[in-house]
Design an enzyme around this catalytic site. Sequence first.
Site, PDB file in Angstrom:
ATOM      1  CG  HIS A  16      -0.356   0.176   2.535  1.00 14.82           C
ATOM      2  ND1 HIS A  16      -1.052   0.656   3.616  1.00 14.82           N
ATOM      3  CD2 HIS A  16       0.892  -0.053   3.011  1.00 14.82           C
ATOM      4  CE1 HIS A  16      -0.273   0.705   4.681  1.00 14.82           C
ATOM      5  NE2 HIS A  16       0.909   0.276   4.339  1.00 14.82           N
ATOM      6  CB  CYS A  25       3.795   4.811   5.442  1.00  8.88           C
ATOM      7  SG  CYS A  25       4.523   3.653   6.616  1.00  8.88           S
ATOM      8  CG  HIS A  29       5.267   0.539   2.630  1.00  8.97           C
ATOM      9  ND1 HIS A  29       4.535   1.672   2.380  1.00  8.97           N
ATOM     10  CD2 HIS A  29       4.843   0.068   3.823  1.00  8.97           C
ATOM     11  CE1 HIS A  29       3.694   1.890   3.375  1.00  8.97           C
ATOM     12  NE2 HIS A  29       3.856   0.920   4.278  1.00  8.97           N
ATOM     13  CG  HIS A  31       2.876  -3.691   6.083  1.00  9.28           C
ATOM     14  ND1 HIS A  31       3.874  -3.251   6.924  1.00  9.28           N
ATOM     15  CD2 HIS A  31       2.301  -2.572   5.565  1.00  9.28           C
ATOM     16  CE1 HIS A  31       3.904  -1.928   6.918  1.00  9.28           C
ATOM     17  NE2 HIS A  31       2.958  -1.490   6.096  1.00  9.28           N
ATOM     18  CG  HIS A  75       1.057 -12.080  -2.818  1.00 14.11           C
ATOM     19  ND1 HIS A  75       0.736 -12.988  -1.838  1.00 14.11           N
ATOM     20  CD2 HIS A  75       2.403 -12.038  -2.887  1.00 14.11           C
ATOM     21  CE1 HIS A  75       1.854 -13.490  -1.337  1.00 14.11           C
ATOM     22  NE2 HIS A  75       2.887 -12.927  -1.951  1.00 14.11           N
ATOM     23  CD  GLU A 136       0.970  -1.142   8.802  1.00 14.95           C
ATOM     24  OE1 GLU A 136      -0.151  -0.821   8.368  1.00 14.95           O
ATOM     25  OE2 GLU A 136       1.817  -0.321   9.185  1.00 14.95           O
TER      26      GLU A 136
END
Length: 149
Positions: A16, A25, A29, A31, A75, A136
């Site tokens: 996201h 952020c 990137h 998680h 994904h 996260e």
Amino acid sequence: MGKIRITKQFNFEAGHALYGYDGKCRNVHGHSYKLSVTVIGTPISDADHVKHGMVIDFGDLKKVVNEEIVDQFDHATIFNKNSPHVELANELSERGHSIILADYQPTSENMVIDFASKIKARLPENIQLHSIKLQETETSFAEWYASDN
């Protein structure tokens, strides 16, 4: 017989970007998310029922969460559909990437609100969503509780 809480845990990978954010952020990137879903209900007391003694079959809860959340978000890359990231999202989608254009900034906080709505809509009448925890990172998570909403 009293109310019992049942929890099932799930994992998914997703990317996201937080448009307009003032930290790292803001960049795309990803998680390794850990999702815990807790429901509450009374165990089935009918000895002739195939699910006797269960609040809900873990497999039934797994089916709902996989269909509504994991299968869609795993994904995928999540962008706020009201941000300039839509151009990037469209290009990635045209190249075969899994993209989710959300009605919200894709923070863990907003994701748990979205997930709660989707899961609640699929649960049997006698089962209530109690809480959701979306982790996260190893040290950062957001939680949603029905009692708070």
